[in-house]
Design a protein around this motif. Structure first.
Motif, PDB file in Angstrom:
ATOM      1  N   LEU A   1      -0.483   4.821   5.215  1.00  0.00           N
ATOM      2  CA  LEU A   1      -0.030   5.937   4.373  1.00  0.00           C
ATOM      3  C   LEU A   1       1.363   6.414   4.756  1.00  0.00           C
ATOM      4  O   LEU A   1       2.029   7.073   3.959  1.00  0.00           O
ATOM      5  CB  LEU A   1      -1.048   7.083   4.428  1.00  0.00           C
ATOM      6  N   ALA A   2       1.826   6.093   5.970  1.00  0.00           N
ATOM      7  CA  ALA A   2       3.199   6.434   6.345  1.00  0.00           C
ATOM      8  C   ALA A   2       4.216   5.669   5.496  1.00  0.00           C
ATOM      9  O   ALA A   2       5.375   6.061   5.403  1.00  0.00           O
ATOM     10  CB  ALA A   2       3.433   6.165   7.827  1.00  0.00           C
ATOM     11  N   ASN A   3       3.782   4.590   4.872  1.00  0.00           N
ATOM     12  CA  ASN A   3       4.648   3.807   3.984  1.00  0.00           C
ATOM     13  C   ASN A   3       4.754   4.430   2.596  1.00  0.00           C
ATOM     14  O   ASN A   3       4.919   3.715   1.605  1.00  0.00           O
ATOM     15  CB  ASN A   3       4.101   2.376   3.840  1.00  0.00           C
ATOM     16  N   ILE A   4       4.664   5.730   2.508  1.00  0.00           N
ATOM     17  CA  ILE A   4       4.631   6.421   1.220  1.00  0.00           C
ATOM     18  C   ILE A   4       5.855   6.111   0.363  1.00  0.00           C
ATOM     19  O   ILE A   4       5.772   6.095  -0.867  1.00  0.00           O
ATOM     20  CB  ILE A   4       4.488   7.953   1.443  1.00  0.00           C
ATOM     21  N   ASN A   5       6.998   5.820   0.993  1.00  0.00           N
ATOM     22  CA  ASN A   5       8.229   5.584   0.232  1.00  0.00           C
ATOM     23  C   ASN A   5       8.497   4.109  -0.056  1.00  0.00           C
ATOM     24  O   ASN A   5       9.502   3.772  -0.678  1.00  0.00           O
ATOM     25  CB  ASN A   5       9.429   6.196   0.961  1.00  0.00           C
ATOM     26  N   SER A   6       7.619   3.216   0.409  1.00  0.00           N
ATOM     27  CA  SER A   6       7.748   1.791   0.051  1.00  0.00           C
ATOM     28  C   SER A   6       6.435   1.356  -0.583  1.00  0.00           C
ATOM     29  O   SER A   6       6.202   1.619  -1.752  1.00  0.00           O
ATOM     30  CB  SER A   6       8.140   0.945   1.262  1.00  0.00           C
ATOM     31  N   CYS A   7       5.549   0.703   0.179  1.00  0.00           N
ATOM     32  CA  CYS A   7       4.217   0.378  -0.338  1.00  0.00           C
ATOM     33  C   CYS A   7       3.207   0.553   0.786  1.00  0.00           C
ATOM     34  O   CYS A   7       3.367  -0.031   1.865  1.00  0.00           O
ATOM     35  CB  CYS A   7       4.154  -1.044  -0.891  1.00  0.00           C
ATOM     36  N   SER A   8       2.183   1.346   0.532  1.00  0.00           N
ATOM     37  CA  SER A   8       1.176   1.660   1.551  1.00  0.00           C
ATOM     38  C   SER A   8       0.033   0.656   1.592  1.00  0.00           C
ATOM     39  O   SER A   8      -0.840   0.760   2.457  1.00  0.00           O
ATOM     40  CB  SER A   8       0.593   3.057   1.300  1.00  0.00           C
ATOM     41  N   PHE A   9       0.045  -0.339   0.701  1.00  0.00           N
ATOM     42  CA  PHE A   9      -1.098  -1.249   0.561  1.00  0.00           C
ATOM     43  C   PHE A   9      -0.586  -2.679   0.650  1.00  0.00           C
ATOM     44  O   PHE A   9      -0.059  -3.227  -0.320  1.00  0.00           O
ATOM     45  CB  PHE A   9      -1.812  -0.969  -0.766  1.00  0.00           C
ATOM     46  N   VAL A  10      -0.717  -3.278   1.844  1.00  0.00           N
ATOM     47  CA  VAL A  10      -0.057  -4.548   2.145  1.00  0.00           C
ATOM     48  C   VAL A  10      -1.084  -5.593   2.574  1.00  0.00           C
ATOM     49  O   VAL A  10      -1.888  -5.363   3.486  1.00  0.00           O
ATOM     50  CB  VAL A  10       0.993  -4.358   3.261  1.00  0.00           C
ATOM     51  N   ALA A  11      -1.047  -6.748   1.904  1.00  0.00           N
ATOM     52  CA  ALA A  11      -1.883  -7.892   2.287  1.00  0.00           C
ATOM     53  C   ALA A  11      -1.077  -8.768   3.242  1.00  0.00           C
ATOM     54  O   ALA A  11      -0.088  -9.384   2.845  1.00  0.00           O
ATOM     55  CB  ALA A  11      -2.297  -8.684   1.051  1.00  0.00           C
ATOM     56  N   THR A  12      -1.460  -8.789   4.525  1.00  0.00           N
ATOM     57  CA  THR A  12      -0.710  -9.526   5.535  1.00  0.00           C
ATOM     58  C   THR A  12      -1.123 -10.991   5.556  1.00  0.00           C
ATOM     59  O   THR A  12      -2.044 -11.415   4.862  1.00  0.00           O
ATOM     60  CB  THR A  12      -0.935  -8.932   6.937  1.00  0.00           C
TER      61      THR A  12
ATOM     62  N   THR B   1     -14.888 -12.557   8.822  1.00  0.00           N
ATOM     63  CA  THR B   1     -13.493 -12.932   9.016  1.00  0.00           C
ATOM     64  C   THR B   1     -12.784 -13.076   7.673  1.00  0.00           C
ATOM     65  O   THR B   1     -13.325 -13.666   6.735  1.00  0.00           O
ATOM     66  CB  THR B   1     -13.401 -14.257   9.791  1.00  0.00           C
ATOM     67  N   GLY B   2     -11.591 -12.514   7.586  1.00  0.00           N
ATOM     68  CA  GLY B   2     -10.823 -12.626   6.346  1.00  0.00           C
ATOM     69  C   GLY B   2      -9.374 -12.260   6.566  1.00  0.00           C
ATOM     70  O   GLY B   2      -8.934 -11.985   7.684  1.00  0.00           O
ATOM     71  N   GLY B   3      -8.619 -12.260   5.488  1.00  0.00           N
ATOM     72  CA  GLY B   3      -7.225 -11.848   5.554  1.00  0.00           C
ATOM     73  C   GLY B   3      -7.120 -10.350   5.767  1.00  0.00           C
ATOM     74  O   GLY B   3      -7.875  -9.573   5.170  1.00  0.00           O
ATOM     75  N   ILE B   4      -6.204  -9.933   6.632  1.00  0.00           N
ATOM     76  CA  ILE B   4      -6.064  -8.513   6.957  1.00  0.00           C
ATOM     77  C   ILE B   4      -5.225  -7.802   5.894  1.00  0.00           C
ATOM     78  O   ILE B   4      -4.079  -8.173   5.636  1.00  0.00           O
ATOM     79  CB  ILE B   4      -5.439  -8.326   8.347  1.00  0.00           C
ATOM     80  N   ASN B   5      -5.823  -6.794   5.271  1.00  0.00           N
ATOM     81  CA  ASN B   5      -5.121  -5.871   4.381  1.00  0.00           C
ATOM     82  C   ASN B   5      -4.935  -4.552   5.115  1.00  0.00           C
ATOM     83  O   ASN B   5      -5.885  -4.054   5.732  1.00  0.00           O
ATOM     84  CB  ASN B   5      -5.937  -5.608   3.114  1.00  0.00           C
TER      85      ASN B   5
END
Length: 326
Positions: A284-295, A276-280
Motif C-alpha cells: 500500500l506504500a506504492n500508492i503513487n505507482s502500483c500497489s498490486f505487483v505480480a513478481t 507453492t505459487g508465484g508471489i503477488n
C-alpha cells in the motif's frame, strides 16, 4: 484523494482490506497503464469485492512503462541493477517521504528504533551504481542511527572487521546489512564470534558468485560469523516496503503489506495458503505507482501470514503475461 498517513496506521486485516480496495479504485482511475491492464482483463472496480479479486500488474511492466498514479513531479527514480543489455526496472517516486516512513516504520515494527543500532552497510554492488532504493534506505538508517560508527563499507573489509569486533565486544547493538556475496567475501577472509550483532543478508550474488540456496548460505554465514541466526530482508526496486525474516527462513510483512500466491499455470487464480505459487505483493506504500505487483518469485504463504521464498521463474516459465503489448 486518499490520505497516505492512513497506510501506516492500519491495525487489523479489515482495515488493510478496506484501504487496499480504496487504493485499487484510485489506481484504476489514475494509473493509465494499470487501467489498460485491468480493462484487458475485464476487471472494473464494480467486479472487485475482495483483495483476491484485484488484478496484479506483472512486474515486467516497470521495465517497459512509466507506472504512475498521480501527476505530481517525480522526486527520484529508483532503478534495478539488471545485467548488461537487459532493460532495467524504473520505479518513479513522487513522494519520498512515503518511502522513508515505510522503511522506518517497517524496521521499527520488527526490530525497534534504528536509532538504537550501529548500522554497518556492506553493499558494494549497490554502491557502485546510481538509483538503488536499498542504498537510499541504508543511508537514511545510517543518518538516523545515533552512533557515529555507522557507515558504508565498499572494499575496506579489514576496517569493517576491526569495527565489527570492537563494537560487538563493547556490547553495542549492531546491524550489519550486506549483499550475500560481500558477506561471504568477509567471512572467507576473517573469522568472527559475534554476540550482539544482527547479520542481515539482502540476497543475491549479483553475478559475482554462484547462487546458493538460502539454507546453504545461512549455514555458512552462521558458522563463520559465530551467530545463531541470519536475518533477511525481502524488498525490490518496484516496491516501497520490505518484509523481514529473523532467521527461520520465513518472512513477515509490515501492517501495510501482504503476500498472496498465484497459480503458476493460471496467473489470474489466487491460491489458498501453503501451496507453492508465484508471489503477488500488495504494497500500500506504492500508492503513487502500483500497489498490486505480480513478481517473478516463487513462494509459499502460511496461514499466519508469514511466507517463504523458494526460487524464481525463468522467463520461459512465466504464465499470463501476454498482455505486455500495452
Amino acid at each position: 484523494m486518499i490520505d497516505s498517513s492512513a497506510i501506516f496506521n492500519i491495525k487489523n486485516q479489515t482495515e488493510f482490506e478496506d484501504l487496499a480496495l480504496q487504493i485499487f479504485k484510485h489506481q484504476f482511475n489514475n494509473n493509465r497503464v494499470y487501467r489498460s491492464f485491468c480493462d484487458l482483463l475485464y476487471k472494473h472496480p464494480s467486479d472487485v469485492k475482495t483483495i483476491q479479486d484485484i488484478p496484479f500488474l506483472p512486474i515486467q511492466f516497470f521495465k517497459s512503462h512509466k507506472i504512475l498514479s498521480n501527476k505530481n513531479d517525480i522526486e527520484t527514480t529508483f532503478t534495478s541493477s539488471g545485467t548488461t543489455g537487459n532493460l532495467t526496472s524504473k520505479h518513479h517516486v513522487t513522494d519520498l517521504k512515503i518511502y522513508e516512513q515505510s522503511f522506518t516504520k517497517g524496521f521499527q515494527q520488527f526490530y525497534g528504533s534504528v536509532e538504537d543500532y550501529v548500522v554497518l552497510a556492506l553493499l558494494p554492488s549497490y554502491l557502485e551504481r546510481e538509483g538503488s532504493s536499498l542504498i537510499y534506505m541504508a543511508n537514511a538508517m545510517i543518518l538516523h542511527s545515533k552512533h557515529t560508527e555507522s557507515g558504508f563499507y565498499l572494499n575496506n573489509i579489514s576496517e569493517l572487521k576491526n569495527t565489527l569486533i570492537k563494537l560487538d565486544a563493547d556490547g553495542k547493538k549492531v546491524l550489519l546489512i550486506g549483499v550475500s556475496f560481500a558477506l561471504l567475501d568477509l567471512v572467507e577472509t576473517y573469522q568472527f564470534n559475534l554476540k550482539n550483532t544482527i547479520i542481515m543478508e539482502t540476497g543475491g550474488m549479483k553475478g559475482r558468485r554462484k547462487e546458493l540456496i538460502r539454507e546453504d548460505l545461512h549455514k555458512k554465514l552462521k558458522a563463520d560469523f559465530g551467530v545463531e541466526t541470519i536475518h533477511s530482508e525481502y524488498g525490490m526496486t518496484e516496491l516501497l516496503s520490505q518484509a523481514y525474516s529473523n532467521g527461520n527462513g520465513l518472512f513477515n510483512c509490515p501492517n501495510w503489506m501482504r503476500i498472496l500466491t498465484r497459480d503458476t499455470e493460471d496467473a489470474l487464480s489466487i491460491q489458498p495458503p501453503e501451496k507453492t505459487g508465484g508471489i503477488n505483493v500488495i504494497d500500500l506504500a506504492n500508492i503513487n505507482s502500483c500497489s498490486f505487483v505480480a513478481t517473478q518469485d516463487l513462494g509459499r504463504i502460511y496461514k499466519n501470514g508469514a511466507f517463504e521464498v523458494i526460487g524464481r521463474f525463468d522467463n520461459s516459465d512465466i504464465r499470463g503475461c501476454n498482455l505486455m503489448v500495452l
